[in-house]
Each structure stands twice: as C-alpha cells, then as structure tokens.
Design a protein around this motif. Structure first.
Motif, PDB file in Angstrom:
ATOM      1  N   ALA A 198       0.830  -1.213   0.000  1.00  0.00           N
ATOM      2  CA  ALA A 198       0.000   0.000   0.000  1.00  0.00           C
ATOM      3  C   ALA A 198       0.860   1.257   0.000  1.00  0.00           C
ATOM      4  O   ALA A 198       0.428   2.302  -0.473  1.00  0.00           O
ATOM      5  CB  ALA A 198      -0.943  -0.020   1.194  1.00  0.00           C
ATOM      6  N   SER A 199       2.100   1.145   0.463  1.00  0.00           N
ATOM      7  CA  SER A 199       2.983   2.317   0.526  1.00  0.00           C
ATOM      8  C   SER A 199       3.280   2.894  -0.862  1.00  0.00           C
ATOM      9  O   SER A 199       3.639   4.070  -0.980  1.00  0.00           O
ATOM     10  CB  SER A 199       4.299   1.959   1.225  1.00  0.00           C
ATOM     11  N   LEU A 200       3.127   2.091  -1.917  1.00  0.00           N
ATOM     12  CA  LEU A 200       3.394   2.593  -3.271  1.00  0.00           C
ATOM     13  C   LEU A 200       2.188   3.301  -3.880  1.00  0.00           C
ATOM     14  O   LEU A 200       2.282   3.892  -4.951  1.00  0.00           O
ATOM     15  CB  LEU A 200       3.839   1.452  -4.189  1.00  0.00           C
ATOM     16  N   PHE A 201       1.060   3.262  -3.191  1.00  0.00           N
ATOM     17  CA  PHE A 201      -0.166   3.882  -3.695  1.00  0.00           C
ATOM     18  C   PHE A 201       0.035   5.368  -3.990  1.00  0.00           C
ATOM     19  O   PHE A 201      -0.329   5.853  -5.062  1.00  0.00           O
ATOM     20  CB  PHE A 201      -1.288   3.684  -2.669  1.00  0.00           C
ATOM     21  N   ASP A 202       0.638   6.091  -3.047  1.00  0.00           N
ATOM     22  CA  ASP A 202       0.816   7.533  -3.243  1.00  0.00           C
ATOM     23  C   ASP A 202       1.740   7.832  -4.419  1.00  0.00           C
ATOM     24  O   ASP A 202       1.515   8.803  -5.152  1.00  0.00           O
ATOM     25  CB  ASP A 202       1.322   8.202  -1.965  1.00  0.00           C
ATOM     26  N   SER A 203       2.756   6.996  -4.630  1.00  0.00           N
ATOM     27  CA  SER A 203       3.653   7.234  -5.771  1.00  0.00           C
ATOM     28  C   SER A 203       2.892   7.012  -7.077  1.00  0.00           C
ATOM     29  O   SER A 203       3.121   7.714  -8.058  1.00  0.00           O
ATOM     30  CB  SER A 203       4.898   6.350  -5.689  1.00  0.00           C
ATOM     31  N   GLN A 204       1.975   6.039  -7.075  1.00  0.00           N
ATOM     32  CA  GLN A 204       1.173   5.818  -8.283  1.00  0.00           C
ATOM     33  C   GLN A 204       0.248   7.005  -8.541  1.00  0.00           C
ATOM     34  O   GLN A 204       0.137   7.467  -9.664  1.00  0.00           O
ATOM     35  CB  GLN A 204       0.349   4.536  -8.152  1.00  0.00           C
ATOM     36  N   ARG A 205      -0.415   7.474  -7.498  1.00  0.00           N
ATOM     37  CA  ARG A 205      -1.326   8.619  -7.675  1.00  0.00           C
ATOM     38  C   ARG A 205      -0.564   9.859  -8.151  1.00  0.00           C
ATOM     39  O   ARG A 205      -1.088  10.653  -8.922  1.00  0.00           O
ATOM     40  CB  ARG A 205      -2.087   8.914  -6.390  1.00  0.00           C
ATOM     41  N   ALA A 206       0.681   9.984  -7.707  1.00  0.00           N
ATOM     42  CA  ALA A 206       1.485  11.156  -8.075  1.00  0.00           C
ATOM     43  C   ALA A 206       1.829  11.170  -9.564  1.00  0.00           C
ATOM     44  O   ALA A 206       1.911  12.244 -10.164  1.00  0.00           O
ATOM     45  CB  ALA A 206       2.761  11.216  -7.231  1.00  0.00           C
ATOM     46  N   ILE A 207       2.023   9.999 -10.163  1.00  0.00           N
ATOM     47  CA  ILE A 207       2.406   9.981 -11.587  1.00  0.00           C
ATOM     48  C   ILE A 207       1.214   9.774 -12.517  1.00  0.00           C
ATOM     49  O   ILE A 207       1.362   9.873 -13.734  1.00  0.00           O
ATOM     50  CB  ILE A 207       3.502   8.932 -11.890  1.00  0.00           C
ATOM     51  N   LEU A 208       0.030   9.487 -11.963  1.00  0.00           N
ATOM     52  CA  LEU A 208      -1.150   9.233 -12.798  1.00  0.00           C
ATOM     53  C   LEU A 208      -1.444  10.413 -13.718  1.00  0.00           C
ATOM     54  O   LEU A 208      -1.543  11.551 -13.269  1.00  0.00           O
ATOM     55  CB  LEU A 208      -2.373   8.957 -11.913  1.00  0.00           C
TER      56      LEU A 208
END
Length: 181
Positions: A131-141
């Motif tokens: 789940a910690s990678l969720f924010d990195s995904q949202r940041a590059i979306l």
C-alpha cells in the motif's frame, strides 16, 4: 482464408492499485469471452522484488514490461482474439507504448476516492504491491486525454455494476451462454 483479419477489441482496464482493475477485467472476460491477462504477471522477477520492497519502478524498469504487454495484445490480435488486460497504464507514454501492439486499444480508467482505494489495499491479501506505493502511483497518474480512446468509471460502484456498465458503454457482446440467461 483471404488473409483478412478478424475484427478484435483490446481493452485495458487501468488505474492505481486498489481501483479494482483485476476484478473488473476478469468480470468483463467472464461475461464477454475476451481473453484476460493480468499485467502484473508480465513483470520480471527483479521488478516484483523491487515493488515488494516498497520501491517504485522507474521508467527504465517499466519499458520492457510495457513492450511485452503490447506484444501479447498484438499476438492475440493476429490470432483474431479480443483481449482485456488489467494494467495500471498510469502515464500517457505508457498507454502510447501499449498502443504499439494491436491496431487499436481502448482504455477503461477506474478512478475515484483515494480513501476508498487505500481501504481496499489495506484489506487486500496476497499481493506483492504494498500500500505504501499507492501515493507514488497517484502522483504519476496522468488521466486520459481527449484524443485517447477510452472512458472513466467511478470506483465507488460495485464491481458487478462496473463490469455491466463497462460492457454496455463499450458495446461488447455477451457470450452466448450469458446472453441466454
């Protein structure tokens, strides 16, 4: 055979982790007969280990993966087989790479509340993507642009509703065994 290609459809169910990509793509496959693939299964062992360690992939790690996905869709197209792929496809450049496979790719972006998706990730068991990678995904979306073939569906709907709406809005025919019931 005249060498004429059978018409095929290639749908990519996209979005960040926790959006429900796999569930919706599998549901579409089950009701329509489109060949399903989970993009996560195309990652190299090194990519999986990196994500499992909580380290986001950089573009250099993603390009071979995206090329393999495009090639898989192109091979199915050559066989006359339509596909539905669960794949994050977060950036325009990634979607452009996927479009290098079959002649046309349509995107179904599952989007919605970050809180809802975080909760889904918290409850998810047996997946290597922390789940910690969720924010990195949202940041590059990068959201679909007007010139991209696709649509956005709100993830707050139930998975069954998302599947039905997607099939309807994409104009996908149901399998004969499903349509008769």
């Amino acid at each position: 055979m005249t060498g004429e290609q059978l018409p095929t459809r290639h749908i990519v169910v996209m979005g960040v982790s926790g959006a429900g990509k796999t569930t919706v793509a599998r549901g579409i496959s089950e009701l329509t007969g489109l060949r399903f693939a989970e993009a996560d299964e195309f990652h190299s062992a090194a990519n999986v280990a990196q994500m499992r360690a909580g380290i986001p992939l950089d573009d250099a790690a993603r390009w071979p993966w995206l090329r393999a996905l495009a090639a898989w869709m192109a091979e199915r197209h050559a066989e006359g087989v339509s596909t539905v792929l669960a794949c994050s496809a977060l950036k325009r450049a990634y979607r452009d790479e996927l479009r290098q496979g079959p002649p046309e790719v349509e995107f179904l972006h599952l989007d919605g509340s970050a809180e809802l998706m975080r909760e889904r990730l918290r409850l998810r068991v047996g997946h290597y993507m922390p789940a910690s990678l969720f924010d990195s995904q949202r940041a590059i979306l990068e959201h679909l642009e007007p010139d991209e073939s696709g649509m956005v569906l709100e993830v707050a709907a139930s998975p069954d509703d998302l599947v039905r709406v997607a099939i309807d809005r994409l104009g996908l025919p149901l399998r004969a065994s499903v349509a008769g019931h």
